[in-house]
Design a protein around this motif. Structure first.
Motif, PDB file in Angstrom:
ATOM      1  N   ALA A 393       0.833  -1.205   0.000  1.00  0.00           N
ATOM      2  CA  ALA A 393       0.000   0.000   0.000  1.00  0.00           C
ATOM      3  C   ALA A 393       0.867   1.254   0.000  1.00  0.00           C
ATOM      4  N   GLN A 394       1.975   1.214   0.725  1.00  0.00           N
ATOM      5  CA  GLN A 394       2.878   2.355   0.788  1.00  0.00           C
ATOM      6  C   GLN A 394       3.479   2.654  -0.583  1.00  0.00           C
ATOM      7  N   LEU A 395       3.890   1.614  -1.295  1.00  0.00           N
ATOM      8  CA  LEU A 395       4.458   1.806  -2.631  1.00  0.00           C
ATOM      9  C   LEU A 395       3.413   2.362  -3.599  1.00  0.00           C
ATOM     10  N   ILE A 396       2.173   1.919  -3.449  1.00  0.00           N
ATOM     11  CA  ILE A 396       1.097   2.444  -4.303  1.00  0.00           C
ATOM     12  C   ILE A 396       0.901   3.930  -4.036  1.00  0.00           C
ATOM     13  N   ASN A 397       1.023   4.362  -2.772  1.00  0.00           N
ATOM     14  CA  ASN A 397       0.933   5.787  -2.449  1.00  0.00           C
ATOM     15  C   ASN A 397       1.939   6.589  -3.259  1.00  0.00           C
ATOM     16  N   TYR A 398       3.170   6.084  -3.338  1.00  0.00           N
ATOM     17  CA  TYR A 398       4.225   6.814  -4.036  1.00  0.00           C
ATOM     18  C   TYR A 398       3.988   6.833  -5.544  1.00  0.00           C
ATOM     19  N   ILE A 399       3.450   5.740  -6.068  1.00  0.00           N
ATOM     20  CA  ILE A 399       3.106   5.710  -7.495  1.00  0.00           C
ATOM     21  C   ILE A 399       2.027   6.744  -7.796  1.00  0.00           C
ATOM     22  N   VAL A 400       1.045   6.838  -6.916  1.00  0.00           N
ATOM     23  CA  VAL A 400      -0.024   7.835  -7.075  1.00  0.00           C
ATOM     24  C   VAL A 400       0.563   9.242  -7.110  1.00  0.00           C
ATOM     25  N   MET A 401       1.496   9.525  -6.217  1.00  0.00           N
ATOM     26  CA  MET A 401       2.121  10.852  -6.180  1.00  0.00           C
ATOM     27  C   MET A 401       2.815  11.169  -7.507  1.00  0.00           C
ATOM     28  N   CYS A 402       3.540  10.200  -8.036  1.00  0.00           N
ATOM     29  CA  CYS A 402       4.283  10.420  -9.279  1.00  0.00           C
ATOM     30  C   CYS A 402       3.347  10.619 -10.467  1.00  0.00           C
ATOM     31  N   VAL A 403       2.327   9.764 -10.574  1.00  0.00           N
ATOM     32  CA  VAL A 403       1.364   9.897 -11.676  1.00  0.00           C
ATOM     33  C   VAL A 403       0.640  11.235 -11.591  1.00  0.00           C
ATOM     34  N   LEU A 444       7.160  -2.886  -6.865  1.00  0.00           N
ATOM     35  CA  LEU A 444       5.878  -3.382  -6.367  1.00  0.00           C
ATOM     36  C   LEU A 444       5.510  -4.719  -6.998  1.00  0.00           C
ATOM     37  N   VAL A 445       5.687  -4.829  -8.306  1.00  0.00           N
ATOM     38  CA  VAL A 445       5.318  -6.049  -9.024  1.00  0.00           C
ATOM     39  C   VAL A 445       6.241  -7.207  -8.648  1.00  0.00           C
ATOM     40  N   CYS A 446       7.522  -6.905  -8.453  1.00  0.00           N
ATOM     41  CA  CYS A 446       8.509  -7.964  -8.198  1.00  0.00           C
ATOM     42  C   CYS A 446       8.706  -8.278  -6.724  1.00  0.00           C
ATOM     43  N   TYR A 447       8.071  -7.522  -5.850  1.00  0.00           N
ATOM     44  CA  TYR A 447       8.318  -7.651  -4.415  1.00  0.00           C
ATOM     45  C   TYR A 447       8.151  -9.087  -3.897  1.00  0.00           C
ATOM     46  N   GLY A 448       7.111  -9.773  -4.350  1.00  0.00           N
ATOM     47  CA  GLY A 448       6.858 -11.128  -3.856  1.00  0.00           C
ATOM     48  C   GLY A 448       7.308 -12.217  -4.804  1.00  0.00           C
ATOM     49  N   TYR A 449       8.299 -11.926  -5.659  1.00  0.00           N
ATOM     50  CA  TYR A 449       8.710 -12.891  -6.690  1.00  0.00           C
ATOM     51  C   TYR A 449       9.178 -14.214  -6.090  1.00  0.00           C
ATOM     52  N   VAL A 450       9.744 -14.159  -4.880  1.00  0.00           N
ATOM     53  CA  VAL A 450      10.309 -15.369  -4.276  1.00  0.00           C
ATOM     54  C   VAL A 450       9.248 -16.445  -4.076  1.00  0.00           C
ATOM     55  N   TYR A 451       7.988 -16.031  -3.891  1.00  0.00           N
ATOM     56  CA  TYR A 451       6.927 -17.010  -3.643  1.00  0.00           C
ATOM     57  C   TYR A 451       6.495 -17.740  -4.913  1.00  0.00           C
ATOM     58  N   PHE A 452       7.028 -17.325  -6.045  1.00  0.00           N
ATOM     59  CA  PHE A 452       6.765 -18.036  -7.296  1.00  0.00           C
ATOM     60  C   PHE A 452       7.848 -19.058  -7.599  1.00  0.00           C
ATOM     61  N   LEU A 453       8.927 -19.054  -6.819  1.00  0.00           N
ATOM     62  CA  LEU A 453      10.010 -20.001  -7.048  1.00  0.00           C
ATOM     63  C   LEU A 453       9.650 -21.370  -6.475  1.00  0.00           C
ATOM     64  N   PRO A 454      10.158 -22.454  -7.077  1.00  0.00           N
ATOM     65  CA  PRO A 454       9.861 -23.804  -6.596  1.00  0.00           C
ATOM     66  C   PRO A 454      10.253 -23.969  -5.125  1.00  0.00           C
ATOM     67  N   GLY A 455       9.318 -24.454  -4.336  1.00  0.00           N
ATOM     68  CA  GLY A 455       9.581 -24.712  -2.934  1.00  0.00           C
ATOM     69  C   GLY A 455       9.353 -23.528  -2.011  1.00  0.00           C
ATOM     70  N   TYR A 456       9.013 -22.366  -2.557  1.00  0.00           N
ATOM     71  CA  TYR A 456       8.845 -21.168  -1.726  1.00  0.00           C
ATOM     72  C   TYR A 456       7.394 -20.687  -1.674  1.00  0.00           C
ATOM     73  N   TRP A 457       6.496 -21.385  -2.370  1.00  0.00           N
ATOM     74  CA  TRP A 457       5.104 -20.928  -2.410  1.00  0.00           C
ATOM     75  C   TRP A 457       4.463 -20.985  -1.030  1.00  0.00           C
ATOM     76  N   ASP A 458       3.833 -19.873  -0.644  1.00  0.00           N
ATOM     77  CA  ASP A 458       3.075 -19.795   0.606  1.00  0.00           C
ATOM     78  C   ASP A 458       1.896 -18.871   0.354  1.00  0.00           C
ATOM     79  N   ILE A 459       0.701 -19.409   0.441  1.00  0.00           N
ATOM     80  CA  ILE A 459      -0.478 -18.644   0.039  1.00  0.00           C
ATOM     81  C   ILE A 459      -0.704 -17.431   0.927  1.00  0.00           C
ATOM     82  N   GLY A 460      -0.435 -17.572   2.247  1.00  0.00           N
ATOM     83  CA  GLY A 460      -0.611 -16.436   3.150  1.00  0.00           C
ATOM     84  C   GLY A 460       0.341 -15.300   2.822  1.00  0.00           C
ATOM     85  N   SER A 461       1.604 -15.633   2.598  1.00  0.00           N
ATOM     86  CA  SER A 461       2.603 -14.618   2.268  1.00  0.00           C
ATOM     87  C   SER A 461       2.319 -13.986   0.910  1.00  0.00           C
TER      88      SER A 461
END
Length: 533
Positions: A393-403, A444-461
């Motif tokens: 949410a914080q990163l989205i705030n900054y994107i809003v400011m820039c746009v 923002l888009v890449c922040y959770g990339y680790v959860y797409f790697l094999p063995g790192y998937w966690d639905i809550g995270s």
């Protein structure tokens, strides 16, 4: 009666006959504090400066920064914090120009609706509300972890209840009392960061029980760059990304100043001063903090990489370093200071006589009750999830400011308004806004990339990282369809808005001529600021 005077009356300026006189209206320079939204301008320069400090310095700078150190090492941590601080400087550069030009309550949220698209403002408003609402249980849950430094048998529910009550009482005071409370609490945070910075310098040159001038030893052994997830160059790059995500969560600031614009005395003067100090705060607090933690402790310290102290005061790099050196009283002192640490229903506009939006306050209190989730699910997990949620949410705030700034800049150009006539002119625009907006969008888009790697998937995270990324387009699309809104054309953007009321309010103080114009040089501005104290 002049047009300016008429508009001033319509926008709620006090009409009592006093001095000085502003175009036919007698205005009290100290008591003319009303806004059209019923908020009061009670926050002075001293309070605004410390609110900026308090908003910037949080538990992340002392505790959560450890994740960036153990994932990336001291070199990656320093580079990541320097890079993101530079990006945030560009965001601050954009936000300052808009906020000083039009210092209204709601700031960038209302700018987004007025200058970009009403639906964009709707999305920005709810994103910021959910961000701040989630921050309340996050801080309460983090406090529970800090208290475990001394005892682990303190009832979690009791701490949550005490914090909710204290939060409610403090926020029920009028804004000037809140500002005063924030001033002193921020002073405690400032003292803490000076304490740990001094600790770093004194001990690295040999002022420790071991009389060991260790200097930058840990940058050499185990090294400056750690491997994370994989090995070799890719692993070190992933370590840098881990440090960058830590920086994106820790470094903040312009949003807090922007949101108090409508409650600031002499906003075009005080806000300009405060926003300018944000740059050195980025360098001193955040880049300096990243440098310090990389000096005092190696990234492979067993206490740092252990999950036992993760997210707690025991997991703070400073506390670990103090314990490693056999310094008994500083960890307790450090922990003690950490412990101190129109697009919604119209009813949300309701304020008390003291200018407190009481309906919003009640809703925020209900969100604070989310901290009780830590009673059953564990504080550490709750902190992790709430932290990820607020970071997005914080990163989205900054994107809003820039746009929003890009649209604002374009409207100025199309409407023939010379930017040099503005109260503050940002440098390198609109390129700073483009660079910062694109950079933060990628993060923002890449922040959770680790959860797409094999063995790192966690639905809550995964959902804690991307929930707000999903919510933003949903809220935007909902209001877009419901209200049939359109993007604001540059020629039609309202750049007058509340300008007349603010101009009259500022003129009531009679201070404009005492300050350098935007065209004055650096030393001229310094001289004028010194004259004004």
């Amino acid at each position: 009666m002049s047009q300016t005077s008429s508009d001033a009356r319509d926008h709620g300026l006090n009409e009592k006959k006093t001095t000085p006189n502003v175009e036919g209206y007698d205005i009290r320079p100290i008591e003319v504090v009303e806004n059209v939204d019923q908020l009061k301008r009670h926050l002075g320069n001293r309070q605004i400066q410390m609110i900026a400090v308090g908003g910037a310095i949080g538990t992340a700078l002392f505790i959560s920064i450890s994740s960036g150190l153990k994932q990336g090492g001291p070199g990656s941590l320093f580079l990541a914090y320097a890079l993101f601080a530079g990006i945030m400087a560009m965001v601050n550069n954009s936000m300052t120009e808009m906020a000083v030009f039009m210092p209204v309550s709601g700031s960038f949220i209302r700018f987004a609706g007025k200058w970009v698209d009403e639906a964009f403002g709707f999305m920005a408003g709810w994103n910021f509300f959910l961000y701040e609402a989630a921050m309340i249980p996050f801080e309460i849950t983090a406090l529970n972890l800090v208290l475990t430094f001394w005892r682990d048998d303190i009832p979690v529910w009791a701490v949550c209840l005490a914090c909710v009550i204290l939060y409610s009482v403090i926020n029920l005071f009028a804004v000037e009392y809140y500002g005063e409370a924030e001033f002193w609490l921020s002073g405690g945070k400032l003292f803490l960061i000076l304490l740990v910075f001094s600790f770093t310098f004194v001990t690295m040159v040999g002022g420790n029980p071991q009389r060991d001038p260790y200097g930058f030893r840990y940058w050499r052994d185990p090294g400056s760059f750690a491997e994370y997830i994989t090995t070799a160059s890719l692993g070190r790059f992933e370590g840098f990304l881990g440090a960058l995500w830590s920086a994106a969560f820790t470094i903040c600031g312009p949003e807090y100043l922007a949101m108090v614009a409508g409650e600031t005395e002499r906003p075009r003067i005080i806000l300009k001063r405060a926003f300018k100090t944000v740059y050195w705060r980025f360098g001193f607090f955040f880049i300096g903090g990243a440098l310090c933690v990389g000096i005092i402790i190696p990234y492979n310290d067993p206490a740092l990489i252990s999950d036992a102290g993760a997210g707690t005061a025991n997991g703070s790099p400073y506390v670990i370093a103090m314990k490693n050196m056999g310094i008994s009283f500083l960890p307790n002192l450090t922990n003690a200071f950490l412990a101190l640490e129109g697009q919604a229903p119209s009813i949300f506009k309701k304020c008390t006589r003291n200018g407190i939006p009481w309906v919003c306050f009640i809703v925020a209190v209900f969100f604070s009750l989310l901290s009780f989730l830590s009673v059953g699910n564990g504080s550490a997990q709750a902190v992790t999830w709430l932290g990820d949620l607020t970071e997005a949410a914080q990163l989205i705030n900054y994107i809003v400011m820039c746009v929003t700034y890009v649209f604002f800049h374009r409207a100025l150009s199309v409407q023939g308004i010379d930017r040099s006539t503005l109260p503050y002119t940002g440098w390198g625009q609109p390129y700073c806004a483009y660079i910062a907006g694109i950079s933060i969008s990628v993060i923002l888009v890449c922040y959770g990339y680790v959860y797409f790697l094999p063995g790192y998937w966690d639905i809550g995270s995964f959902f804690s990282c991307y929930t707000m990324v999903f919510v933003a387009p949903v809220t935007y699309s909902f209001w877009k369809v419901y209200k049939r809104t359109k993007l604001v054309r540059p020629a039609e953007a309202d750049l007058v808005w509340d300008k007349l009321i603010i101009d009259a309010y500022e003129e009531a103080y009679g201070y404009e001529e005492s300050f350098a114009s935007p065209k004055d040089g650096f030393w001229s501005r310094v001289s004028n600021n010194l004259k004004m104290g």
